[in-house]
Design an enzyme around this catalytic site. Structure first.
Site, PDB file in Angstrom:
ATOM      1  N   THR A 175       1.058  -1.239   0.000  1.00  0.00           N
ATOM      2  CA  THR A 175       0.073  -0.122  -0.118  1.00  0.00           C
ATOM      3  C   THR A 175       1.041   1.137  -0.032  1.00  0.00           C
ATOM      4  O   THR A 175       2.026   1.256   0.572  1.00  0.00           O
ATOM      5  CB  THR A 175      -1.006   0.167   1.397  1.00  0.00           C
ATOM      6  OG1 THR A 175       0.014   0.176   2.410  1.00  0.00           O
ATOM      7  CG2 THR A 175      -1.655  -1.282   1.236  1.00  0.00           C
ATOM      8  N   THR A 191       1.097   4.135   1.696  1.00  0.00           N
ATOM      9  CA  THR A 191       1.431   4.827   2.833  1.00  0.00           C
ATOM     10  C   THR A 191       2.388   3.843   3.602  1.00  0.00           C
ATOM     11  O   THR A 191       3.652   4.302   4.099  1.00  0.00           O
ATOM     12  CB  THR A 191       0.337   5.095   3.864  1.00  0.00           C
ATOM     13  OG1 THR A 191      -0.707   5.992   3.080  1.00  0.00           O
ATOM     14  CG2 THR A 191       0.700   5.773   4.900  1.00  0.00           C
ATOM     15  N   CYS A 192       2.195   2.721   3.642  1.00  0.00           N
ATOM     16  CA  CYS A 192       3.199   1.628   4.223  1.00  0.00           C
ATOM     17  C   CYS A 192       4.576   1.655   3.462  1.00  0.00           C
ATOM     18  O   CYS A 192       5.748   1.926   3.910  1.00  0.00           O
ATOM     19  CB  CYS A 192       2.621   0.185   4.283  1.00  0.00           C
ATOM     20  SG  CYS A 192       1.051  -0.056   4.897  1.00  0.00           S
ATOM     21  N   ALA A 193       4.589   1.645   2.096  1.00  0.00           N
ATOM     22  CA  ALA A 193       5.799   1.775   1.170  1.00  0.00           C
ATOM     23  C   ALA A 193       6.490   3.072   1.643  1.00  0.00           C
ATOM     24  O   ALA A 193       7.790   2.962   1.794  1.00  0.00           O
ATOM     25  CB  ALA A 193       5.254   1.589  -0.142  1.00  0.00           C
ATOM     26  N   SER A 223       6.540   4.702   4.398  1.00  0.00           N
ATOM     27  CA  SER A 223       7.151   4.565   5.778  1.00  0.00           C
ATOM     28  C   SER A 223       8.311   3.951   5.517  1.00  0.00           C
ATOM     29  O   SER A 223       9.251   4.259   6.377  1.00  0.00           O
ATOM     30  CB  SER A 223       6.060   4.148   6.819  1.00  0.00           C
ATOM     31  OG  SER A 223       5.845   2.735   6.770  1.00  0.00           O
TER      32      SER A 223
END
Length: 165
Positions: free
Chosen positions: A57, A59-61, A63
């Site tokens: 996803t 946002t996860c990537a 971070s």
């Protein structure tokens, strides 16, 4: 039980996020070699636990990229990126992105981690995955900072996490 949101909809989160001053719960997670590792594998280092639902996803990537950029090169710091993704997916993403300063760890064999760290999504479409959170530990595994991100689609407060290193 805590509550966060996913696109504005309430989602229950099981467990209790460790707070400043707590001793971090012991854990076992699976690394890229399919070996189980725990906190002892990172003994003597400060640790950033970057916990998120899935590497696939945006946002996860983001971070993972940001913690790799801002913290992975610091002496005595280990960045642990923790999700339910299989180690193969974590390795594929980091290889494609040129990210080599983080340790990817998977909960796929260790679902107990999510509740022990207060990040288990207990309702909603992502139930069973982890909420977005950051826990920073000192060399002795005492919590220096923790954040359960209120909206799963939002990024964590990088500056607050990095400030305690």
């Amino acid at each position: 039980m805590a509550t966060v949101t996913l696109r504005g909809n309430a989602v229950d989160v099981a467990g209790a996020l460790p707070v400043k001053g707590d001793k971090a719960p012991a854990f076992s997670l699976t690394n890229g070699d399919l070996a189980d590792v725990g906190l002892a594998a990172f003994a003597g280092k400060k640790k950033i636990l970057n916990i998120f639902p899935s590497i696939d996803t945006p946002t996860c990537a983001t971070s993972v990229r940001k913690f790799n950029e801002k913290a992975a090169s610091r002496d005595g710091v280990a960045v642990l990126c923790i999700s339910a993704d299989l180690p193969f997916a974590q390795k594929r993403f980091c290889g494609a992105e040129g990210i080599d300063g983080v340790a990817n760890l998977s909960t796929f064999r260790h679902a107990e981690f999510a509740e022990a760290y207060g990040v288990k999504l207990a309702s909603g479409p992502l139930a069973g995955l982890t909420a977005r959170a950051v826990v920073v530990l000192n060399e002795n595994d005492t919590v220096l900072h923790s954040e359960l991100v209120a909206e799963i689609g939002s990024e964590p407060d990088y500056d607050a996490a990095l400030a305690v290193l």
